[in-house]
Design a protein around this motif. Structure first.
Motif, PDB file in Angstrom:
ATOM      1  N   ALA A 165       0.826  -1.213   0.000  1.00 31.39           N
ATOM      2  CA  ALA A 165       0.000   0.000   0.000  1.00 31.39           C
ATOM      3  C   ALA A 165       0.858   1.260   0.000  1.00 31.39           C
ATOM      4  N   VAL A 166       1.973   1.215   0.735  1.00 35.36           N
ATOM      5  CA  VAL A 166       2.857   2.384   0.813  1.00 35.36           C
ATOM      6  C   VAL A 166       3.503   2.666  -0.540  1.00 35.36           C
ATOM      7  N   PHE A 167       3.932   1.608  -1.228  1.00 41.49           N
ATOM      8  CA  PHE A 167       4.671   1.794  -2.482  1.00 41.49           C
ATOM      9  C   PHE A 167       3.784   1.793  -3.731  1.00 41.49           C
ATOM     10  N   THR A 168       2.488   1.607  -3.536  1.00 39.16           N
ATOM     11  CA  THR A 168       1.570   1.677  -4.681  1.00 39.16           C
ATOM     12  C   THR A 168       0.982   3.083  -4.760  1.00 39.16           C
ATOM     13  N   PRO A 169       1.170   3.784  -5.868  1.00 34.35           N
ATOM     14  CA  PRO A 169       0.722   5.181  -5.972  1.00 34.35           C
ATOM     15  C   PRO A 169      -0.779   5.313  -6.224  1.00 34.35           C
ATOM     16  N   ILE A 170      -1.554   4.526  -5.524  1.00 26.81           N
ATOM     17  CA  ILE A 170      -3.015   4.582  -5.650  1.00 26.81           C
ATOM     18  C   ILE A 170      -3.591   4.560  -4.235  1.00 26.81           C
ATOM     19  N   GLU A 171      -4.430   5.528  -3.933  1.00 27.75           N
ATOM     20  CA  GLU A 171      -5.094   5.524  -2.629  1.00 27.75           C
ATOM     21  C   GLU A 171      -6.595   5.697  -2.857  1.00 27.75           C
ATOM     22  N   ARG A 172      -7.160   4.643  -3.408  1.00 29.21           N
ATOM     23  CA  ARG A 172      -8.582   4.657  -3.745  1.00 29.21           C
ATOM     24  C   ARG A 172      -9.243   3.417  -3.148  1.00 29.21           C
ATOM     25  N   LEU A 173     -10.343   3.627  -2.438  1.00 28.85           N
ATOM     26  CA  LEU A 173     -11.065   2.527  -1.802  1.00 28.85           C
ATOM     27  C   LEU A 173     -11.901   1.808  -2.855  1.00 28.85           C
ATOM     28  N   SER A 174     -11.479   0.587  -3.203  1.00 31.03           N
ATOM     29  CA  SER A 174     -12.219  -0.184  -4.211  1.00 31.03           C
ATOM     30  C   SER A 174     -13.436  -0.854  -3.575  1.00 31.03           C
ATOM     31  N   THR A 175     -14.300  -1.369  -4.428  1.00 31.21           N
ATOM     32  CA  THR A 175     -15.507  -2.061  -3.941  1.00 31.21           C
ATOM     33  C   THR A 175     -15.143  -3.295  -3.118  1.00 31.21           C
ATOM     34  N   GLU A 176     -14.118  -4.038  -3.553  1.00 34.12           N
ATOM     35  CA  GLU A 176     -13.672  -5.238  -2.824  1.00 34.12           C
ATOM     36  C   GLU A 176     -13.140  -4.879  -1.447  1.00 34.12           C
ATOM     37  N   MET A 177     -12.463  -3.736  -1.322  1.00 35.62           N
ATOM     38  CA  MET A 177     -11.990  -3.276  -0.002  1.00 35.62           C
ATOM     39  C   MET A 177     -13.171  -2.870   0.875  1.00 35.62           C
ATOM     40  N   ALA A 178     -14.059  -2.062   0.300  1.00 34.72           N
ATOM     41  CA  ALA A 178     -15.212  -1.566   1.067  1.00 34.72           C
ATOM     42  C   ALA A 178     -16.090  -2.713   1.561  1.00 34.72           C
ATOM     43  N   GLY A 179     -16.156  -3.797   0.794  1.00 35.11           N
ATOM     44  CA  GLY A 179     -16.978  -4.941   1.179  1.00 35.11           C
ATOM     45  C   GLY A 179     -16.490  -5.662   2.421  1.00 35.11           C
ATOM     46  N   ARG A 180     -15.275  -5.363   2.865  1.00 36.93           N
ATOM     47  CA  ARG A 180     -14.716  -6.012   4.058  1.00 36.93           C
ATOM     48  C   ARG A 180     -14.578  -5.044   5.222  1.00 36.93           C
ATOM     49  N   LEU A 181     -15.298  -3.926   5.150  1.00 41.60           N
ATOM     50  CA  LEU A 181     -15.215  -2.912   6.207  1.00 41.60           C
ATOM     51  C   LEU A 181     -16.495  -2.810   7.027  1.00 41.60           C
ATOM     52  N   SER A 182     -17.430  -3.696   6.798  1.00 41.51           N
ATOM     53  CA  SER A 182     -18.700  -3.639   7.539  1.00 41.51           C
ATOM     54  C   SER A 182     -19.100  -5.026   8.027  1.00 41.51           C
ATOM     55  N   PRO A 183     -18.280  -5.664   8.874  1.00 40.96           N
ATOM     56  CA  PRO A 183     -18.640  -7.001   9.369  1.00 40.96           C
ATOM     57  C   PRO A 183     -19.871  -6.946  10.268  1.00 40.96           C
TER      58      PRO A 183
END
Length: 646
Positions: free
Chosen positions: A436-454
């Motif tokens: 995440a630090v070395f990837t020049p993208i800081e965008r919350l994808s749908t797959e990421m968001a799907g794991r933020l509401s357990p």
């Protein structure tokens, strides 16, 4: 000479039979069949059992009998020894005897059938030299030793009461080690609570289970063996037999079966033996069949009931019954709630789990590669890439090992499993954070968001997955199904999302994603431990402490999950209420679409699109806000995007 032997207390019954107008006709038919003149020698001599000594067996041509089962068996023995045909004239009370041999219940019809003895002879079953008419019961074998007439006319409620009455007796049932010898000195050792020996299809629960194997003319007897390894297994068979009133298509797991012409039963300790519900003996016993021994007057349906699959070979189906000494000793104390795995089963599984609980270079390599695949899949929002990472990740192995350690209170297994999980999770977090630090993208994808509401639903998924994982792990035939379990529970992706949150410095993202992983972890450990208990890998008194601890952990984790679930439910209700809501705010009509509810510490926020027929005035906007808040019955910020209908 025809001798009619009857019980001393059946004088009135005999007088009623004498009064029937069929005797002379039957005697004439018999004389014509033999081309003889009707003479006194063809007449009937009536003898009570108290005068059985007056029976002139040398001049007897046929025997008739009315009496209790023991008296009937005495006459059967005499008829067998002297090769005489025998007719049974039953009383109305002898319903099971009538059903077994298809005897008429009406006196006149019974007399006629008793005279018309079939030329086809039936086999006789002997137990220690005594004839067995219905069944031999060794030990206790409910409901195998009962007649199915106990359920005739019973409602479902009545059958449930019979079921629970039988279940109450389970505490009295005790396994005994037995040595069973069949023909040709084939010796079998097993553990059972009871055995039922039968020869004829007699409408007992035992005979119904093996109806296709029972024949009265094949020279074979059958024993049905009741050997439940757990209360749950026994309960399943009882429910099927007594409540559903359905005969199982296959032999139940709690029941075994042996068919041969001679069987001896010798338990380690003496057991009670009941013959035809009356005669009591003690083991050991020897069951033997005398083939085609007696010409007996039976009905046509008796021959129709004979098994279609019976043949000359012996049949033995006991592979699923406990036979090793360890199981026999364990079951002799009492029948456990769940089945007890054998030492061989336990040793095989335990060896694998102990190996998988240890940290290894292979484990770390696969885990880091799976993390890299999962993290890149999250960034590019590709579900197929993430699924590939789930299949590759070996994190399920130490978790299942930890559950066995919890179950068996095995400190070494618990420490190794926990250490491997801790190091593995740390490695996943570090790998994902670095990417995440070395990837020049800081965008919350749908797959990421799907794991933020357990929510609590995720816990249910983890529990079911834990059951599946433990079951698959305990059965080598389906161990390949673990891949499917790994996909279902998704262990690595939520840790990878938590790692991305660390790399971005987003603590909310880290905590919510890590909560999902913790949910999966505790759900799998508890469910796998419970499943291993049901499968018999630990007695309850050992497993209880560890399971209670993890139940408490699950309850603690469930608190924030339930809170999230309540919020999700609230969001759905708000969206359902406001979706496509249309009303007039003054000069213009409006309609709400694309509803979204955002939760903030101080006040929630509602975002939506408003389709209007024109530009709203300030007063109309206030009316719109009031209408939205009134519809959802709560205070919130309202942010809208206007669209105009042209």
């Amino acid at each position: 000479m025809i001798y009619y032997i009857y019980a001393d207390d059946k004088e009135a019954f005999i007088e009623e039979c004498k009064a029937l107008g069929v005797w002379s006709q039957l005697l004439e038919e018999q004389s014509r069949a033999k081309n003889e003149e009707l003479s006194p020698n063809n007449e009937i001599v009536y003898l009570p059992f108290s005068k059985l000594g007056e029976l002139d067996i040398a001049n007897a041509s046929r025997l008739l009998v009315t009496g209790c089962l023991n008296e009937i068996k005495v006459l059967m023995g005499i008829a067998h020894q002297n090769d005489l045909p025998l007719g049974i004239i039953p009383t109305e009370e002898q319903k099971e005897l009538i059903k077994t041999f298809d005897l008429p219940s009406k006196k006149e019809e019974a007399v006629i059938q008793a005279f018309h003895v079939s030329e086809k002879k039936i086999d006789l079953l002997y137990c220690n030299g005594e004839i067995v008419l219905q069944e031999v019961v060794v030990g206790d074998a409910p409901p195998l030793d009962r007649f199915d007439s106990t359920l005739n006319g019973k409602s479902v409620f009545d059958r449930i009461k019979i079921f629970w009455r039988t279940m109450k007796r389970v505490k009295e049932l005790q396994h005994a080690q037995m040595k069973i010898t069949v023909a040709q000195s084939n010796e079998i050792k097993l553990s059972a609570v009871g055995i039922v020996g039968i020869k004829y299809p007699n409408n007992t629960f035992a005979s119904k289970l093996i109806a296709s194997q029972l024949s009265s003319t094949d020279g074979k007897l059958s024993i049905v063996i009741l050997s439940p390894t757990s209360i749950m297994q026994y309960m399943g068979y009882l429910f099927q037999s007594l409540v559903s009133h359905l005969t199982p298509e296959h032999l139940p797991n709690a029941v075994g079966y042996i068919r041969s012409n001679m069987i001896s039963i010798e338990p380690k300790e003496p057991m009670d033996v009941l013959i035809d519900s009356a005669e009591k003996q003690l083991t050991p016993i020897e069951l033997e069949v005398q083939e085609k021994a007696l010409a007996l007057g039976v009905g046509e349906k008796f021959w129709e009931k004979q098994g279609k699959e019976s043949g000359g070979k012996d049949s033995i189906k006991i592979d699923h019954l406990p036979s090793d000494e360890e199981n026999a000793d364990y079951l002799s104390k009492n029948i456990p709630l769940f089945s007890h795995a054998s030492q061989e089963q336990y040793a095989s599984l335990f060896t694998n789990l102990r190996e998988e609980s240890r940290l290894s270079s292979t484990f770390m390599t696969l885990l880091i590669l799976a993390t890299m695949i999962a993290t890149f899949g999250l960034f590019i929002n590709s579900s197929s890439v993430i699924i590939g990472a789930m299949l590759l990740a070996p994190l399920m192995q130490p978790i299942v090992s930890l559950s066995m350690g919890v179950l068996r209170q095995d400190t070494a297994l618990q420490i190794n499993g926990a250490k491997t999980i801790l190091i593995g999770v740390t490695a996943v977090l570090a790998t994902a954070a670095l990417i995440a630090v070395f990837t020049p993208i800081e965008r919350l994808s749908t797959e990421m968001a799907g794991r933020l509401s357990p929510t609590i639903l995720d816990l249910f998924v983890a529990i079911v997955s834990g059951v599946a994982a433990a079951y698959a792990k305990s059965n080598e035939k389906i161990v390949g199904s673990l891949a499917g379990v790994a996909i279902a529970v998704a262990l690595v992706p939520p840790i990878a999302v938590a790692g991305i949150g660390l790399g971005w410095g987003n603590w909310h993202m880290f905590f919510m994603a890590f909560l999902l992983f913790v949910t999966n972890l505790v759900g799998i450990v508890l469910a796998a431990a419970l499943t291993f208990t049901v499968l018999g890998f630990s007695p309850l008194h050992i497993a209880k402490k560890g399971m209670l601890t993890w139940m408490a952990i699950v309850v603690i984790v469930a608190i924030p999950l339930y809170s999230s679930f309540a919020k999700m439910k609230e969001d759905i209700e708000v969206q359902s209420t406001l979706s496509n809501l249309a009303f007039n705010v003054g000069e213009h009509d409006v309609k709400l679409t694309h509803i979204e509810l955002l939760h903030h510490p101080k006040i929630d926020e509602i975002r939506c699109e408003v389709i209007s027929t024109g530009i709203l005035s300030k007063k109309e906007k206030e009316r719109l806000k009031e209408a939205i808040l009134k519809s959802i019955h709560k205070q919130a910020k309202v942010i809208v995007t206007f669209r105009y209908r042209l």
